[in-house]
Each structure stands twice: as structure tokens, then as C-alpha cells.
Design an enzyme around this catalytic site. Structure first.
Site, PDB file in Angstrom:
ATOM      1  N   GLU A  67     -33.862   8.396 -66.392  1.00 18.29           N
ATOM      2  CA  GLU A  67     -33.553   6.970 -66.468  1.00 18.29           C
ATOM      3  C   GLU A  67     -32.111   6.790 -66.000  1.00 18.29           C
ATOM      4  OE1 GLU A  67     -33.524   3.286 -69.706  1.00 18.29           O
ATOM      5  OE2 GLU A  67     -34.079   5.318 -70.334  1.00 18.29           O
ATOM      6  N   ARG A 123     -37.338  21.790 -76.193  1.00 24.13           N
ATOM      7  CA  ARG A 123     -35.954  21.478 -75.841  1.00 24.13           C
ATOM      8  C   ARG A 123     -35.067  22.661 -76.211  1.00 24.13           C
ATOM      9  NH1 ARG A 123     -34.824  15.536 -76.043  1.00 24.13           N
ATOM     10  NH2 ARG A 123     -32.693  16.146 -76.515  1.00 24.13           N
ATOM     11  N   LYS A 168     -27.513  10.688 -76.480  1.00 23.58           N
ATOM     12  CA  LYS A 168     -26.790   9.737 -75.632  1.00 23.58           C
ATOM     13  C   LYS A 168     -26.003   8.748 -76.477  1.00 23.58           C
ATOM     14  CE  LYS A 168     -28.782   8.745 -71.868  1.00 23.58           C
ATOM     15  NZ  LYS A 168     -29.738   8.242 -70.856  1.00 23.58           N
TER      16      LYS A 168
END
Length: 563
Positions: free
Chosen positions: A33, A267, A277
Site C-alpha cells: 500500500e 512473519r 506503522k
């Protein structure tokens, strides 16, 4: 030398799909994104998606999931494109989800016409209430059974901008009692009056990620849609959407025989860092770091500025591997990856971070000479350089002690050491200021000890680095360390309190050997006995030399932290 591509469960799946004819060839995608800068976790996905296609003779797209107009910009698009190329990868197609907006809208209308999607008026709070819990089924919305033609009319009015944000949403009509919460009539579209960085003001409704992503994969002919474990429950919705829309055969027939398959992998969370983020934004906006490219962050622009190489990042990703479970990675794995790369590729130079002047009193005034030394002790192909030497030099203050212990094999009053590649010197006099701080050393040299010689056979244990005072390049050197004191700062309620106060130390008056002045800005160096360094990509100019420490020569953190 690059590490060999490791085998892992996704690679095995892809190879088997080729071998049994399920797919003609592999087509993957990296779908960020464009609302921020990539970090080390993204590097794993980049290396996995591009690397898998590269290894198996397939292709990989770079696709921007730009369905959230409030936070996206071309700045982030350009940064992401640059980072992917910096890592050494090239995409087959550059794609944007926004390119598919009209087609996505038509697919949504198809679901509405089939009675598989409806326009809902529940508020967000009511929607949460109706959704149920992990142990209790949800309840159907009172608007769930609207006729298809009414839903189409309302959805078209949503697109026309007749409603306020939050008044209506388009939801999939699946199963409010499903044990998978994702399948309880998820939102497909919402109203947003926001200017889109590419589409402008053409749209006031925007599709959700789960609706956009699977269709984008199908439209591009993606065969293997790789994502992290957090999307495992979303796979059922991924398959449901593709099973209930009509895709033209030629859209997928060129590159594969079947619809794309979502595969999840674990992950990798790196110790002493943050990947959230939201928390990274807090660090930046509150000024705890100096922007997204601060070399203490594990954003890829930060690591690049610190001196990490593309090869070291790719080697790190290969080392940690691809597994079916989330994992915590020790910081030393990343640091060893860059040490391994720079040990073989970095030119050796002298750099004195905390200079102390040393005057060789029996060396002729006005005289100078040069020593020819290798740029790399194990690689003759890297050539040689000339190091100037004269009466006045700088050594590092850490290489001198007024009252040294017996195992301190460096310089002290009456002690002898060898200047690397040069002569042996003996300290005869120590000059201090009014506060007792050592500001200058007076020494004598033995001219018979040039180039490592000791004609009388005496042993000189200490070897220190140095820089000629008359030829030294003035520099500011920034030594970075781990940003946090604890290995898992993200788990703390107040992660800011765990910031390491010693994560940055600036040496404003460092002295470097002159050969560094003519080096290419991308060159990495080993300051002998000190660490690996690079020019600061942002602050370095021809008139002002600023260098960043990439990593120390060896791991000293465990020793200092008491581990």
C-alpha cells in the site's frame, strides 16, 4: 558471494504445481500500500515474491494497493519503486489497484444482482454489535434481505455521491453464523469523499482490501498469492469472491490454468525494532528519530542510508527463511549479514574518531613520506593506496591511557606501540590542560622499524591506527546503535520509554586518511580496528564529509548488556 536460494514449503508447492501441469509458469506479485516507507518485513516479502519467480523462470508484478486515498501519495510510490530496484529486482508489470476501479465496481454490481451483496445502513457500532463474537453467532442486518434491484439502485446512488460517509456500505451476503468472523457479511465498499492521488475525484466509493486484492490477482493472472499469516482467515473470503464473479477465460488462460491460490507464511519480527506503522509514525512525528530514513530505523531507506547493501538484505532474508509460523529473529543475524558482505567488499582505510595529537619529536620537521598498502588484505584486485606520514599524527584517545593496566597493549607513558604499516613509537611526554585532560603526546620513533621490521628481535604487542595531521580529512562521524534497550519494545505499554539513549553518538572532529576524499559516494569502508562506515547519502557534500557507522567489527552488544 550471494547465499544460495533456500528451499522452503512455498517453493516446493510452486515447483510441484509446475511439475504436475497445474500452472504453465509461476506468476507472483508484491502488493504494498503506498502509504509509507517499506521496512525489513517488506524486504522478506519482496525477496520471496520476486525471488520465487526469478528462481523458477516466472514473473512478478509490482502492484500498489491504492484503495485508501487519505494516506496515499506518489512520494510513497516512487520510494517503493526505488527500493525494489535497489534490492536488485525488476517487475514484469507495474500495476495499481486504482486501474481496476471500474471493473471492480462492475464485479460488485454482479454480486448485487446475484443476491450475494447488499447495501447496509447499520452504523459502525451497530455493525460490531450484530457481528457477534468468537463464541456467539452474529445477527442478520435488518437490511440484509432487500431485493436485488433496490440494492443496485442504492449502490449506484452511493457511487453518484448522494450519501454521506458512513450512511451506507456494500456488504457481501455470506453467513452471519460462520465460525470464521471474516465471513460474517464483510464490507466490500464504503463511501469516502477524498481526493485520490491517481484517480482524482472520479470516485467517492472505494473498495476494501479483501475485495480488491483477490480480483486484482485474477485479472493479472497471478498463480501464487503470497501473504503473511494474519491473512489466513481471509483466504476463505478470497476464494468466495473469485468463485462468485465472472472472469473472462482469457484473463487467466494466458498465464495459468487455475485461479490464483493464496498461501500464507510466517512473519519475522526482528529484536530491538518496531514494525508497526502506527508506532513508527509516532517515533517520527514526535521527533524521537530524524525522519523515516533515520539510520536507526529498520525502514529500508534507513538501512540503505546506514550503509546496508542490497546483497546483505537479500542474504538476511535467505538466512531467516520462509516458515509456516511467526518467528523472532535476533539482531545479530541482520548484523552478521552486513558484516559478511562488507568483510569481502569494503575497502580498508584509517579513521580516528576521537583524535589525540601525537608529535614525533625526533622525526625531521617538514619531512613526509608515504606507505603503500593494500585496500584489502585478502583481495589484491582491490588495489593499493598511499598513506602519507609525517611528524604530527592523530591517534584515537582510546588507544592511550595515563595509567594503563598490564593487559592494555596500546600506548601509555614509557610504552612502545607500532603504528600500523609504519614505525614503532615510544611515548616520552604527556601534555595536559588545566583540568588534567590529555591533549597531546610527545613520542620518539625508531627508524629501523619501518614496515613491520624489528631488527633487534624485540616484540611489540600493540598496533594502533593513525592519520597524518597534515593530510587528514575533517569529518563528522555518526555511530549508531540499537534504537531500543529491550528486545521486544512493541510489547510494552510505553515503548518510547524503552528508547536507547546511546543509540546515536556523534564525533564532530573525526580525522580520516585522505584517500577517502576521492571515493565514490556509494563506497563502503572498513575503518581498521573500528567498524564499517559509509558516506551519509543525504548530508554528505564535497565540502562536508559526514559518515555513518553501518555496524561494528564484531558484536559487542551482548557484552555491554550483560548477556
Amino acid at each position: 558471494m550471494s547465499k544460495p536460494t533456500p528451499n522452503h514449503f512455498i517453493r516446493s508447492i510452486a515447483k510441484n504445481d509446475l511439475a504436475n501441469g497445474k500452472h504453465d509458469y509461476i506468476y507472483t506479485r508484491f502488493p504494498p500500500e503506498p502509504n509509507g516507507y517499506l521496512h525489513l518485513g517488506h524486504a522478506k516479502s519482496i525477496c520471496l515474491n520476486f525471488g520465487l519467480a526469478e528462481d523458477l523462470g516466472g514473473k512478478c508484478n509490482l502492484r500498489f494497493d491504492d484503495t485508501n486515498p487519505e494516506k496515499e501519495s506518489m512520494e510513497f510510490v516512487e520510494s517503493i519503486r526505488d527500493t525494489v530496484q535497489w534490492l536488485g529486482f525488476e517487475w514484469d508489470q507495474l500495476c495499481f489497484a486504482s486501474d481496476y476501479y471500474e471493473r471492480l465496481y462492475q464485479f460488485a454490481l454482479e454480486l448485487v444482482d446475484k443476491g450475494l451483496a447488499y447495501v447496509d445502513e447499520l452504523t459502525p457500532d451497530e455493525m460490531r454489535e450484530y457481528r457477534g463474537t468468537l463464541t456467539e453467532p452474529g445477527k442478520n442486518s435488518p437490511h440484509r434481505d432487500r431485493p436485488a434491484d433496490e440494492n443496485r439502485a442504492l449502490f449506484e446512488r452511493m457511487r453518484a455521491g448522494e450519501f454521506n460517509e458512513g450512511d451506507y456500505t456494500l456488504r457481501a451476503k455470506i453467513d452471519m453464523s460462520s465460525p470464521n468472523m471474516v465471513m460474517r457479511d464483510p464490507i466490500l465498499y464504503r463511501v469516502r469523499y477524498a481526493h485520490h492521488y491517481r484517480a482524482g475525484d472520479a470516485w467517492c466509493i472505494y473498495p476494501m482490501y479483501d475485495f480488491t486484492h483477490c480480483i486484482s490477482d485474477a485479472l493479472e493472472g497471478i498463480t501464487h498469492s503470497l501473504c503473511t499469516l494474519e491473512f489466513q482467515d481471509n483466504r476463505e473470503l478470497y476464494d468466495w469472491i473469485l468463485a462468485n464473479i465472472t472472469l473472462e477465460e482469457n484473463l487467466i488462460g494466458e498465464r495459468g490454468k487455475l485461479m490464483p491460490k493464496q498461501i500464507e507464511f510466517g512473519r519475522s519480527n526482528l529484536e530491538y525494532t518496531l514494525a508497526s506503522k502506527r508506532k513508527l509514525i509516532q517515533l517520527v512525528t514526535e521527533g524521537h528519530v530524524n525522519g523515516w530514513d533515520d539510520p536507526r530505523l529498520t525502514t529500508l531507506v534507513g538501512l540503505r542510508r546506514r550503509g546496508y547493501t542490497p546483497q546483505s538484505i537479500r542474504d538476511f532474508c535467505a538466512e531467516i527463511g520462509v516458515t509456516k509460523k511467526d518467528a523472532t529473529i535476533e539482531m545479530t543475524v541482520l548484523e552478521n549479514a552486513i558484516r559478511h558482505d562488507l568483510e569481502a567488499t569494503a575497502k580498508r582505510v584509517f579513521g580516528v574518531l576521537n583524535p589525540l595529537k601525537l608529535i614525533i619529536t625526533n622525526y625531521p620537521e617538514g619531512q613526509s613520506e608515504t606507505f603503500t598498502v593494500k585496500n584489502h588484505p585478502k583481495d589484491d584486485s582491490m588495489g593499493t593506496r598511499e598513506i602519507p606520514f609525517g611528524r604530527e599524527i592523530y591517534i584515537d584517545q582510546d588507544d592511550f591511557m595515563l595509567d594503563p593496566p598490564s593487559k592494555f597493549f596500546r600506548l601509555g607513558p614509557g610504552r612502545e606501540v607500532r603504528l600500523r604499516y609504519g614505525y614503532a613509537v615510544t611515548c616520552n611526554e604527556v601534555i595536559t590542560d588545566d583540568d588534567g585532560n590529555v591533549i597531546e603526546l610527545h613520542c620518539t620513533y625508531d627508524p629501523l622499524t619501518a614496515k613491520g621490521q624489528t631488527p633487534d628481535g624485540r616484540k611489540i604487542k600493540g598496533i594502533i591506527h593513525w592519520v597524518s595531521a597534515a593530510h587528514a580529512v575533517d569529518a563528522e562521524v555518526r555511530v549508531y546503535d540499537r534504537l531500543f534497550k529491550e528486545p521486544n519494545p512493541g510489547a510494552a505499554d510505553d515503548f518510547v520509554a524503552l528508547l536507547n539513549p546511546d543509540s546515536l553518538h556523534v564525533y564532530p572532529d573525526a580525522k580520516l586518511e585522505p584517500s577517502i576524499k576521492d571515493a565514490d559516494p556509494e563506497t563502503r569502508f572498513q575503518f581498521e580496528r573500528v567498524g564499517y562506515f559509509c558516506f551519509d547519502a543525504l548530508d554528505h557534500t564535497a565540502d562536508k564529509v559526514i559518515m555513518n557507522r553501518t555496524v561494528s567489527l564484531r558484536d559487542t552488544w551482548a557484552k555491554h548488556s550483560g548477556k
